[in-house]
Design a protein around this motif. Structure first.
Motif: not given
Length: 474
Positions: A222-225, A274-276, A251-255
């Protein structure tokens, strides 16, 4: 990865096959290596036979042993093999008395384009495929015969890897909505399963000498830090971003919204990306050149939806890049599938994949590009080829559209694409470290035990050859 090797004159064992050490679930029984005869055979079933990988010179297959009273049971591993056009008895090409519950054997040194008979056994019990997908007419699990591929003509140029749905940070596999259906979690005391699968894959790529890896979305849960940082840490251990590895967003890497994301860069008024920060900004296309091969990655993610879209700016950039050299061999990537076959064959329907208008626009751009030969996606976690909906105006072969299997859990795949002067060969490989096999066996029983029927795909979808002119690659 060691393998058993076949020579034309005889069979020999070169090291040991990759095997899971220990049981994959608590309470696993054991069939002693010395146990023989009816006692072992009457109390054991060898099931889940899958011929996962078939190249021009090798095959890889897996199976699991169970006690008839229920639950996995450890036993020895044996494989018999022989040319299908020979009347001679099959010969033992691999035997390991180490008791394991999930068995994985690789046989190398085979002849291209030749059919081989095989029999996989544990404690003398023949392994069988017990799913519909492994009992389709002509499937090797049903016939006991497998034919190696014939590679494209010309010089072998290079092999690249594509992997999707890695899900670093995920703690339960096989969920669709909330906690439904019952999922699978890692065994207590073992490393996180997503770390196990990614680390195992990267180690295999290193041993195989593959130096270019394309990660096609859902690198995190879920793109947590912490998830983003861990994914980046593991990939940086493989090589340099933009030189050895590249990544598209899934989609799991989305904002995301929420306090746990607030340390990351703001995205709009409510989200944090976080992913970006460590990978690529949202809805940004990238392209790279690998020995003359052009690889294009597009961000196909919504902000707050599992479905897909591509914004106009990315399409403008795609058109510009493709127009620079339309004939250059081109592999394109989106996390979301882009065919109407994918829309209607995935079990959640069209909203789950790329928006139809965007999908047709993307297919149109690729159809107008003579060098476009393969588009790959993930997201559905399955392996499936879908027909092109938009085809070239002339007699050229259309772009191949391939949904590639998931890394993080069953079936635990990544894709190797081997380029030749006369085309390419696609092979899905199973991550085969001991801990990976242990997790794959545990996660195969999700979706009420039906996950192999949906995810495994056919042997031809997992392993195939296509002819193209790649004589200009280096």
């Amino acid at each position: 990865m060691a393998a058993s090797t076949y020579s034309r004159r005889s069979f020999m064992t070169a090291g040991t096959a990759t095997l899971a050490v220990g049981a994959f679930a608590a309470g696993t029984g054991r069939v002693a290596a010395a146990q023989t005869g009816s006692s072992a055979r009457d109390n054991l079933a060898a099931l889940d036979l899958e011929v996962m990988t078939v190249t021009d010179t090798s095959i890889a297959l897996s199976w699991t042993t169970y006690a008839l009273s229920g639950g996995p049971v450890e036993a020895d591993t044996e494989l018999l093999l022989g040319p299908a056009d020979s009347r001679a008895p099959l010969q033992q090409v691999h035997f390991d008395e180490t008791p394991v519950a999930m068995h994985h054997v690789i046989v190398d040194g085979l002849e291209p384009g030749r059919a081989y008979r095989f029999e996989a056994r544990s404690a003398g019990v023949r392994a069988i495929g017990n799913h519909v997908v492994t009992n389709l007419p002509g499937s090797p699990e049903r016939t006991g015969v497998v034919r190696t591929l014939v590679p494209p003509p010309g010089r072998k140029i290079r092999t690249i890897a594509v992997a999707n749905d890695i899900h670093i940070g995920e703690e339960k596999s096989g969920l669709i909505v909330g906690d439904f259906p019952p999922g699978a979690s890692q065994e207590p005391g073992l490393p996180p399963y997503a770390d196990v699968m990614l680390s195992g894959m990267l180690a295999e790529l290193g041993r195989a000498g593959v130096t270019e890896l394309f990660c096609n979305g859902d690198l995190t849960a879920e793109a947590r830090p912490a998830e983003v940082a861990r994914a980046r840490e593991l990939l940086d251990g493989f090589g340099e971003k933009g030189r050895n590895w590249w990544a598209t967003r899934g989609n799991h890497d989305r904002p995301h919204r929420g306090a746990e994301y607030s340390s990351c860069a703001p995205y709009g008024n409510e989200h944090f990306d976080c992913w970006g920060q460590l990978f690529t900004p949202r809805q940004t296309m990238w392209s790279t050149d690998v020995g003359g091969l052009r690889v294009v990655g597009l961000d196909s993610t919504h902000v707050d939806s599992s479905g897909g879209l591509i914004d106009p700016a990315q399409f403008d950039e795609l058109d510009r890049v493709l127009a620079e050299n339309p004939d250059q061999p081109t592999l394109s990537l989106t996390h979301h599938p882009v065919t109407r076959d994918a829309q209607w064959s995935n079990f959640t329907g069209p909203p789950f994949v790329l928006d139809d208008a965007d999908a047709m626009r993307l297919q149109g751009a690729l159809a107008r590009t003579p060098g476009s030969f393969l588009h790959m996606s993930g997201h559905t976690h399955r392996t499936r080829r879908g027909p092109a909906d938009v085809r070239p105006d002339d007699s050229r072969a259309p772009t191949e559209y391939l949904e590639a299997g998931v890394v993080v859990s069953y079936p635990g795949n990544y894709t190797l694409i081997t380029l030749y002067e006369g085309g390419y060969m696609v092979n899905l490989h199973r991550v085969a470290s001991p801990l990976a096999l242990r997790w794959i066996a545990r996660s195969r029983h999700t979706y009420f035990g039906l996950v192999p029927e949906y995810l495994l795909g056919t042997l031809a979808d997992r392993n195939h050859v296509a002819h193209r002119d790649f004589s200009g690659l280096r």
